[in-house]
Design an enzyme around this catalytic site. Structure first.
Site, PDB file in Angstrom:
ATOM      1  N   CYS A   7       0.815  -1.211   0.000  1.00 58.99           N
ATOM      2  CA  CYS A   7       0.000   0.000   0.000  1.00 58.99           C
ATOM      3  C   CYS A   7       0.853   1.269   0.000  1.00 58.99           C
ATOM      4  O   CYS A   7       2.039   1.221   0.329  1.00 58.99           O
ATOM      5  CB  CYS A   7      -0.897   0.082   1.239  1.00 58.99           C
ATOM      6  SG  CYS A   7      -2.165  -1.173   1.279  1.00 58.99           S
ATOM      7  N   GLY A  35       0.663   0.163  -5.103  1.00 55.58           N
ATOM      8  CA  GLY A  35      -0.588  -0.574  -5.065  1.00 55.58           C
ATOM      9  C   GLY A  35      -1.483  -0.173  -6.210  1.00 55.58           C
ATOM     10  O   GLY A  35      -1.718   1.018  -6.407  1.00 55.58           O
ATOM     11  N   ASN A 110      -0.667   1.157   5.802  1.00 55.07           N
ATOM     12  CA  ASN A 110       0.270   0.337   5.014  1.00 55.07           C
ATOM     13  C   ASN A 110       1.008  -0.576   5.974  1.00 55.07           C
ATOM     14  O   ASN A 110       1.515  -0.125   6.998  1.00 55.07           O
ATOM     15  CB  ASN A 110       1.261   1.255   4.284  1.00 55.07           C
ATOM     16  CG  ASN A 110       2.369   0.481   3.565  1.00 55.07           C
ATOM     17  OD1 ASN A 110       3.476   0.967   3.449  1.00 55.07           O
ATOM     18  ND2 ASN A 110       2.080  -0.696   3.081  1.00 55.07           N
ATOM     19  N   GLY A 111       1.086  -1.842   5.651  1.00 54.37           N
ATOM     20  CA  GLY A 111       1.865  -2.754   6.485  1.00 54.37           C
ATOM     21  C   GLY A 111       1.134  -4.041   6.760  1.00 54.37           C
ATOM     22  O   GLY A 111       0.285  -4.474   5.969  1.00 54.37           O
ATOM     23  N   CYS A 248      12.604  -1.964   6.266  1.00 54.29           N
ATOM     24  CA  CYS A 248      12.600  -3.018   5.237  1.00 54.29           C
ATOM     25  C   CYS A 248      13.652  -2.725   4.175  1.00 54.29           C
ATOM     26  O   CYS A 248      13.551  -1.755   3.435  1.00 54.29           O
ATOM     27  CB  CYS A 248      11.212  -3.081   4.599  1.00 54.29           C
ATOM     28  SG  CYS A 248      11.145  -4.179   3.180  1.00 54.29           S
ATOM     29  N   TYR A 254      13.402  -2.964  -4.261  1.00 50.27           N
ATOM     30  CA  TYR A 254      12.294  -3.051  -5.209  1.00 50.27           C
ATOM     31  C   TYR A 254      11.114  -2.128  -4.930  1.00 50.27           C
ATOM     32  O   TYR A 254      10.612  -1.461  -5.835  1.00 50.27           O
ATOM     33  CB  TYR A 254      11.783  -4.503  -5.233  1.00 50.27           C
ATOM     34  CG  TYR A 254      10.520  -4.708  -6.042  1.00 50.27           C
ATOM     35  CD1 TYR A 254      10.574  -4.798  -7.430  1.00 50.27           C
ATOM     36  CD2 TYR A 254       9.279  -4.812  -5.417  1.00 50.27           C
ATOM     37  CE1 TYR A 254       9.411  -4.981  -8.172  1.00 50.27           C
ATOM     38  CE2 TYR A 254       8.118  -5.005  -6.151  1.00 50.27           C
ATOM     39  CZ  TYR A 254       8.191  -5.093  -7.533  1.00 50.27           C
ATOM     40  OH  TYR A 254       7.053  -5.275  -8.250  1.00 50.27           O
ATOM     41  N   SER A 295      12.646  -1.930 -11.713  1.00 53.24           N
ATOM     42  CA  SER A 295      13.536  -1.929 -10.549  1.00 53.24           C
ATOM     43  C   SER A 295      14.891  -2.567 -10.794  1.00 53.24           C
ATOM     44  O   SER A 295      15.751  -2.529  -9.919  1.00 53.24           O
ATOM     45  CB  SER A 295      12.830  -2.569  -9.352  1.00 53.24           C
ATOM     46  OG  SER A 295      11.982  -3.588  -9.773  1.00 53.24           O
ATOM     47  N   ASP A 357      18.176  -7.989 -12.677  1.00 58.10           N
ATOM     48  CA  ASP A 357      16.810  -7.798 -12.152  1.00 58.10           C
ATOM     49  C   ASP A 357      16.886  -7.770 -10.632  1.00 58.10           C
ATOM     50  O   ASP A 357      17.890  -8.164 -10.046  1.00 58.10           O
ATOM     51  CB  ASP A 357      15.884  -8.915 -12.630  1.00 58.10           C
ATOM     52  CG  ASP A 357      14.404  -8.515 -12.549  1.00 58.10           C
ATOM     53  OD1 ASP A 357      14.108  -7.389 -12.104  1.00 58.10           O
ATOM     54  OD2 ASP A 357      13.549  -9.334 -12.934  1.00 58.10           O
ATOM     55  N   ASP A 358      15.801  -7.293  -9.994  1.00 59.49           N
ATOM     56  CA  ASP A 358      15.869  -7.072  -8.542  1.00 59.49           C
ATOM     57  C   ASP A 358      15.771  -8.338  -7.728  1.00 59.49           C
ATOM     58  O   ASP A 358      16.330  -8.432  -6.645  1.00 59.49           O
ATOM     59  CB  ASP A 358      14.759  -6.096  -8.115  1.00 59.49           C
ATOM     60  CG  ASP A 358      13.397  -6.591  -8.533  1.00 59.49           C
ATOM     61  OD1 ASP A 358      12.818  -7.427  -7.831  1.00 59.49           O
ATOM     62  OD2 ASP A 358      12.906  -6.154  -9.593  1.00 59.49           O
ATOM     63  N   CYS A 394       7.641 -12.949   3.961  1.00 53.29           N
ATOM     64  CA  CYS A 394       7.613 -11.682   4.686  1.00 53.29           C
ATOM     65  C   CYS A 394       6.299 -11.591   5.456  1.00 53.29           C
ATOM     66  O   CYS A 394       5.236 -11.844   4.900  1.00 53.29           O
ATOM     67  CB  CYS A 394       7.706 -10.513   3.713  1.00 53.29           C
ATOM     68  SG  CYS A 394       7.467  -8.910   4.536  1.00 53.29           S
ATOM     69  N   CYS A 446      15.731  -4.742   8.287  1.00 53.58           N
ATOM     70  CA  CYS A 446      15.212  -6.102   8.333  1.00 53.58           C
ATOM     71  C   CYS A 446      15.698  -6.824   7.075  1.00 53.58           C
ATOM     72  O   CYS A 446      15.636  -6.269   5.977  1.00 53.58           O
ATOM     73  CB  CYS A 446      13.684  -6.068   8.333  1.00 53.58           C
ATOM     74  SG  CYS A 446      12.917  -7.687   8.154  1.00 53.58           S
ATOM     75  N   CYS A 449      13.465 -11.922   5.021  1.00 58.34           N
ATOM     76  CA  CYS A 449      13.112 -12.796   3.902  1.00 58.34           C
ATOM     77  C   CYS A 449      14.359 -13.441   3.290  1.00 58.34           C
ATOM     78  O   CYS A 449      14.256 -14.388   2.514  1.00 58.34           O
ATOM     79  CB  CYS A 449      12.307 -12.035   2.842  1.00 58.34           C
ATOM     80  SG  CYS A 449      13.021 -10.463   2.390  1.00 58.34           S
TER      81      CYS A 449
HETATM   82 FE1  SF4 Z   1      11.284  -6.287   3.983  1.00 64.50          FE
HETATM   83 FE2  SF4 Z   1      11.987  -8.844   3.667  1.00 64.50          FE
HETATM   84 FE3  SF4 Z   1      11.842  -7.766   6.122  1.00 64.50          FE
HETATM   85 FE4  SF4 Z   1       9.633  -8.176   4.684  1.00 64.50          FE
HETATM   86  S1  SF4 Z   1      11.016  -9.744   5.496  1.00 64.50           S
HETATM   87  S2  SF4 Z   1      10.126  -6.345   5.880  1.00 64.50           S
HETATM   88  S3  SF4 Z   1      10.340  -7.741   2.590  1.00 64.50           S
HETATM   89  S4  SF4 Z   1      13.257  -7.195   4.436  1.00 64.50           S
END
Ligand code: SF4
Length: 480
Positions: A7, A35, A110-111, A248, A254, A295, A357-358, A394, A446, A449
């Site tokens: 979002c 979005g 958003n989130g 993030c 991306y 991206s 590519d990303d 994620c 973070c 993923c």
């Molecule tokens: Fe971002 Fe990956 Fe963490 Fe999700 S898990 S917030 S996509 S870094």
């Protein structure tokens, strides 16, 4: 398959009444990449809220007539949404507008709230009735509940922040205030700026501030609540520095637009660095470097700068087709890749091509793109990916799916190379990504993923269908 963002949020507080609907329209237009399933604008004219929200793109939903029907006001909020399969309904379109005992409120979110299931169940047991499957409605209920005992809406929001776990940026409009808040770990970006006329603007990304000629003031701090009203700007910082920041990193890879500045760092610059690291670590003899729009382009440029291999535009992107995920069926997705990206044969035919590519999610889209290049006459294709392999889902608002469908979780790198059909394949090393992602001398991101190190407990399994509501709500509401 490409990733879906979740979002984008936008809000404006103008000291004097004006056409805040069109400012919000331009802001949402700049956030459209976050979005594309639904969008909405709510205008506040002296406490009278006029809303329009609909499935579709900003430019399609908000015609000149619709915008003028929203009228003028001092405050407005807007939202663009990408839903997951089964949740793309009119009922889930935002901002959410609610009437409660203290007045009206509009909420844009958003989130992803990790503990939404527990919160929602608690509310339902007290008799609450939900019209959507969104986290936004849970948050709205919680704010209204707290508002009964708190002296102001911002204090109610602060109380609710103590209950929420997960990733969120929220923009709330009351009859007299615009309020923006960001979760204590700061997963999703949020910033605000000011125009020459003194209008305050809040947005998920700074590119939306640029779109309305607002100058960036600063990012909203993780855990901060910023209030804009007749008294000016002030903050509640009760939740600042209560958690380790976990912005993030995928926003830089991306999600965000390259012309955005997120947490003080240029997204374009970050992507250039990603490409440079790839070129240093995984060089290859080639004739041309191309990026997969959009991206992959900046990282491809970085690869070219570092390696000295000429950068070329390898694909023409049809800008009038949305991102690949708009069509839910696999066949449609594949068709769309072909319709959306057309290789420029003269740039790649007979050449050894580095394609940047990303990310790779399931691998099917990448394989399709590689085939397009081969069909256009590329002699060799060397695939460089400007993020590490996705190994984990994620839970914080980016739609990276379960491990079972992530190709890197199920296959070795050599197997992926063969499945995608390239001559060589290399990902950006996680350690190199961490070297790029330094904010104020510390790494505050973070990477879950990629490394599985979540800052929160993963959410309890959600019965998604339980919260699916397929009804058409009144598309235009006017409330006092
Ligand atoms: Fe971002 Fe990956 Fe963490 Fe999700 S898990 S917030 S996509 S870094």
């Amino acid at each position: 398959m490409k990733i879906r963002e979740e979002c984008g949020v936008f809000g404006v507080y103008a000291p004097n009444e004006k056409n805040v609907a069109s400012m919000t329209y331009y802001g949402l237009y700049a956030l459209q990449h976050r979005g594309q399933d639904s969008c909405g604008i709510v205008v506040n004219d002296g406490g009278v809220f006029t809303a329009k929200k609909e499935l579709g793109l900003v430019g399609d939903v908000f015609t000149k007539e619709v915008l003028s029907s929203l009228g003028n006001g001092k405050i407005a909020v807007g939202h663009v949404r990408a839903g997951t399969k089964g949740t793309i309904t009119q009922a889930n379109a935002q901002p959410l507008v609610v009437s409660h005992i203290k007045g009206c409120m509009a909420v844009a979110f958003n989130g992803n709230i990790i503990n939404k299931s527990e919160l929602r169940t608690g509310l339902e047991l007290q008799g609450s009735i939900f019209h959507s499957s969104t986290d936004t409605e849970v948050i709205a209920y919680e704010i209204i509940k707290e508002r009964l005992n708190q002296p102001s809406i911002e204090h109610a929001i602060s109380s609710v922040m103590g209950k929420l776990d997960g990733a969120y940026t929220i923009v709330v409009m009351s009859p007299t205030k615009l309020i923006a808040c960001r979760d204590p770990r700061g997963y999703r970006p949020l910033c605000y700026g000011i125009t020459d006329e003194g209008d305050y603007v809040v947005a998920s990304e700074s590119c939306a501030l640029d779109a309305v000629n607002a100058k960036m003031v600063r990012d909203v701090e993780p855990g901060e609540i910023v209030i804009f009203d007749a008294m000016g700007v002030r903050s509640i910082k009760d939740f600042c520095n209560t958690k380790k920041q976990s912005s993030c990193i995928f926003e830089f890879v991306y999600n965000a637009r390259p012309d955005s500045i997120v947490d003080g760092y240029s997204v374009h610059q970050a992507r250039l660095e990603m490409g440079k690291y790839l070129a240093k670590k995984y060089p290859v003899e080639a004739d041309v470097v191309i990026g997969v729009p959009d991206s992959g382009l900046d990282a491809a440029l970085g690869f070219s700068k570092e390696s000295g291999i000429p950068y070329e535009i390898g694909f023409l992107k049809n800008k009038y087709i949305g991102r690949t995920f708009i069509f839910p069926e696999q066949k449609d997705r594949e068709d769309q890749v072909r319709k959306k990206l057309n290789p420029i044969a003269s740039a790649v035919a007979g050449k050894r091509v580095v394609m940047v590519d990303d990310s790779i999610v399931r691998g099917t889209t990448s394989a399709r793109i590689v085939k397009l290049l081969r069909d256009a006459g590329a002699k060799e294709v060397h695939f460089r990916v400007s993020s590490p392999p996705f190994l984990f889902p994620c839970y914080y608002g980016t739609d990276i799916p379960n491990k079972e469908v992530l190709i890197a979780n199920q296959h070795t790198q050599e197997e992926i190379r063969q499945l995608v059909g390239v001559d060589t394949l290399n990902y950006l090393d996680l350690e190199d990504l961490k070297k790029i992602a330094i904010l104020d001398g510390k790494n505050s991101f973070c990477y879950a993923c990629f490394d599985g190190k979540y800052a929160t407990e993963p959410p309890k399994a959600l019965e998604a269908s339980k919260y699916e509501v397929k009804i058409n709500i009144n598309e235009k509401t006017k409330r006092h």
